[in-house]
Design a protein around this motif. Structure first.
Motif, PDB file in Angstrom:
ATOM      1  N   LYS A 183       0.831  -1.211   0.000  1.00  0.00           N
ATOM      2  CA  LYS A 183       0.000   0.000   0.000  1.00  0.00           C
ATOM      3  C   LYS A 183       0.864   1.259   0.000  1.00  0.00           C
ATOM      4  N   SER A 184       1.945   1.247   0.774  1.00  0.00           N
ATOM      5  CA  SER A 184       2.847   2.406   0.812  1.00  0.00           C
ATOM      6  C   SER A 184       3.499   2.636  -0.547  1.00  0.00           C
ATOM      7  N   LYS A 185       3.937   1.560  -1.198  1.00  0.00           N
ATOM      8  CA  LYS A 185       4.595   1.706  -2.498  1.00  0.00           C
ATOM      9  C   LYS A 185       3.625   2.221  -3.558  1.00  0.00           C
ATOM     10  N   SER A 186       2.376   1.830  -3.441  1.00  0.00           N
ATOM     11  CA  SER A 186       1.360   2.346  -4.360  1.00  0.00           C
ATOM     12  C   SER A 186       1.166   3.845  -4.166  1.00  0.00           C
ATOM     13  N   VAL A 187       1.138   4.288  -2.910  1.00  0.00           N
ATOM     14  CA  VAL A 187       0.991   5.710  -2.612  1.00  0.00           C
ATOM     15  C   VAL A 187       2.207   6.495  -3.108  1.00  0.00           C
ATOM     16  N   LEU A 188       3.391   5.959  -2.912  1.00  0.00           N
ATOM     17  CA  LEU A 188       4.615   6.622  -3.371  1.00  0.00           C
ATOM     18  C   LEU A 188       4.609   6.792  -4.882  1.00  0.00           C
ATOM     19  N   GLU A 189       4.133   5.778  -5.588  1.00  0.00           N
ATOM     20  CA  GLU A 189       4.040   5.858  -7.052  1.00  0.00           C
ATOM     21  C   GLU A 189       3.104   6.991  -7.470  1.00  0.00           C
ATOM     22  N   GLN A 190       2.010   7.146  -6.750  1.00  0.00           N
ATOM     23  CA  GLN A 190       1.062   8.218  -7.051  1.00  0.00           C
ATOM     24  C   GLN A 190       1.679   9.591  -6.762  1.00  0.00           C
ATOM     25  N   MET A 191       2.457   9.693  -5.697  1.00  0.00           N
ATOM     26  CA  MET A 191       3.078  10.969  -5.336  1.00  0.00           C
ATOM     27  C   MET A 191       4.116  11.406  -6.375  1.00  0.00           C
ATOM     28  N   VAL A 192       4.798  10.420  -6.938  1.00  0.00           N
ATOM     29  CA  VAL A 192       5.838  10.729  -7.919  1.00  0.00           C
ATOM     30  C   VAL A 192       5.239  11.082  -9.276  1.00  0.00           C
ATOM     31  N   HIS A 193       4.113  10.428  -9.642  1.00  0.00           N
ATOM     32  CA  HIS A 193       3.508  10.639 -10.957  1.00  0.00           C
ATOM     33  C   HIS A 193       2.080  11.157 -10.798  1.00  0.00           C
ATOM     34  N   HIS A 194       1.910  12.440 -10.896  1.00  0.00           N
ATOM     35  CA  HIS A 194       0.580  13.062 -10.823  1.00  0.00           C
ATOM     36  C   HIS A 194       0.580  14.331 -11.674  1.00  0.00           C
ATOM     37  N   ASN A 195      -0.610  14.878 -11.906  1.00  0.00           N
ATOM     38  CA  ASN A 195      -0.727  16.063 -12.760  1.00  0.00           C
ATOM     39  C   ASN A 195      -1.213  17.302 -12.018  1.00  0.00           C
ATOM     40  N   TYR A 196      -1.216  17.263 -10.705  1.00  0.00           N
ATOM     41  CA  TYR A 196      -1.719  18.393  -9.932  1.00  0.00           C
ATOM     42  C   TYR A 196      -0.699  19.528  -9.862  1.00  0.00           C
ATOM     43  N   GLU A 197      -1.200  20.750  -9.768  1.00  0.00           N
ATOM     44  CA  GLU A 197      -0.349  21.925  -9.631  1.00  0.00           C
ATOM     45  C   GLU A 197      -0.934  22.858  -8.581  1.00  0.00           C
ATOM     46  N   GLY A 198      -0.109  23.752  -8.061  1.00  0.00           N
ATOM     47  CA  GLY A 198      -0.565  24.785  -7.130  1.00  0.00           C
ATOM     48  C   GLY A 198      -1.177  24.222  -5.865  1.00  0.00           C
ATOM     49  N   VAL A 199      -2.309  24.802  -5.460  1.00  0.00           N
ATOM     50  CA  VAL A 199      -2.970  24.408  -4.220  1.00  0.00           C
ATOM     51  C   VAL A 199      -3.403  22.952  -4.262  1.00  0.00           C
ATOM     52  N   LEU A 200      -3.895  22.498  -5.414  1.00  0.00           N
ATOM     53  CA  LEU A 200      -4.337  21.110  -5.537  1.00  0.00           C
ATOM     54  C   LEU A 200      -3.165  20.144  -5.323  1.00  0.00           C
ATOM     55  N   LYS A 201      -1.993  20.555  -5.761  1.00  0.00           N
ATOM     56  CA  LYS A 201      -0.803  19.726  -5.556  1.00  0.00           C
ATOM     57  C   LYS A 201      -0.499  19.601  -4.063  1.00  0.00           C
ATOM     58  N   ASN A 202      -0.612  20.714  -3.342  1.00  0.00           N
ATOM     59  CA  ASN A 202      -0.385  20.691  -1.894  1.00  0.00           C
ATOM     60  C   ASN A 202      -1.386  19.776  -1.188  1.00  0.00           C
ATOM     61  N   ILE A 203      -2.654  19.888  -1.592  1.00  0.00           N
ATOM     62  CA  ILE A 203      -3.698  19.056  -0.985  1.00  0.00           C
ATOM     63  C   ILE A 203      -3.425  17.579  -1.271  1.00  0.00           C
ATOM     64  N   PHE A 204      -3.060  17.303  -2.519  1.00  0.00           N
ATOM     65  CA  PHE A 204      -2.792  15.922  -2.924  1.00  0.00           C
ATOM     66  C   PHE A 204      -1.627  15.337  -2.130  1.00  0.00           C
TER      67      PHE A 204
END
Length: 309
Positions: A150-171
């Motif tokens: 589960k942790s490795k899945s979350v790390l993968e999401q943190m490394v590869h995402h399309n969020y920017e600005g405030v949404l990135k901080n929330i994510f």
């Protein structure tokens, strides 16, 4: 840099190979009043033995400051294209297989999440019996755990995402809290002994003593030192020193010393062009044959054979 070396020593069977790593990406994000997130991606040309590993670092409350928690991860496996105009996410998902089918490099992602003390304090309010990484501890500690699926899945999401600005901080905040939850679950589920492994190594002070012992060995490769004397110099029990050294560096004190000693001798012979007798004397050997035997055991060659190459 020290933090990077610490986790690489755990992740790589041969930490010396970390010299082959090339920094490709660095990203730092500060989420106000919550956490600091850092990603450092290293790539390498040759196959390297790397295991996924995680560390929990805890600093207790002191001088009016709240306790702080830092999560460190080393995750290997993804491959990225060398092309500077290529998007990492696209490469990873294989959407550009035609363009990126070759010249891909394997990578190691080093991810650090440091929660601000005030944020940790806010989580602790009204929870006097909390067991989150044993926050009642008065001493700093460092614990190694294997990142769960589960942790490795979350790390993968943190490394590869399309969020920017405030949404990135929330994510990043939401995903970091997931990491905190999963890591805490792993920490708590272990029994008292398994939770710490080499229990005394969770204390920063003891880890520092072993790091100091290693520095002493490297500073005097030409003058062998007994374990008793080394333990006295760093003010540590001999048994703890031997056990802790092997846990941190993956080998015994003697084998580590001999390896570094012979590597230095190899450099003096091959790169500096010194004679076998000169090098033997510099490395503290009174007998050339003893030096030759030790050198061949480590390198597979006699000193004179190395000079002929």
């Amino acid at each position: 840099m020290k933090e990077i070396q610490e986790i690489l020593q755990l992740a790589m069977a041969q930490p010396a190979m970390s010299d082959q790593l090339e920094l490709a990406v660095t990203e730092t994000v500060a989420v106000p009043d919550c956490l600091d997130y850092t990603l450092q991606r290293y790539v390498y040309d040759r196959p390297l033995p790397v295991e996924d590993v995680a560390m929990v670092v805890y600093q207790p409350a002191k001088r009016g400051k709240s306790a702080a928690i830092e999560l460190r991860y080393c995750v290997a496996g993804n491959k990225y294209c060398r092309k500077p105009n290529c998007n990492d996410r696209v490469c990873v998902e294989g959407h550009k297989a035609a363009e990126c089918s070759s010249d891909k490099l394997p990578s190691i992602d080093l991810i650090t999440v440091r929660f601000h003390p005030g944020f940790i304090q806010s989580l602790q309010k009204s929870n006097t019996n909390s067991t989150l990484f044993e926050l009642q501890s008065r001493k700093p500690f460092m614990k190694t755990i294997q990142p769960c699926t589960k942790s490795k899945s979350v790390l993968e999401q943190m490394v590869h995402h399309n969020y920017e600005g405030v949404l990135k901080n929330i994510f990043l905040q939401s995903k970091s809290l997931e990491l905190l939850l999963f890591s805490s679950d792993q920490f708590i589920q272990n029994d008292t002994e398994e939770r710490y492994g080499c229990r005394f190594l969770t204390q920063m002070e003891d880890r520092s003593k072993i790091e100091r012992a290693r520095s002493i060995l490297l500073e005097q490769l030409d003058a062998p030192i007994t374990i008793r004397e080394l333990a006295r110099k760093v003010a540590m029990n001999e048994c703890y020193l031997k056990k802790g050294f092997k846990a941190m560096y993956g080998t015994t004190i003697y084998d580590y010393f001999q390896k570094e000693r012979m590597e230095k001798a190899r450099g003096l012979l091959y790169e500096k062009g010194m004679s076998v007798s000169e090098v033997a004397m510099m490395m503290g050997y009174s007998c050339i044959s003893h030096f030759s035997t030790a050198f061949k055991k480590h390198t597979g060659l006699k000193p004179c054979e190395l000079l002929l190459r």
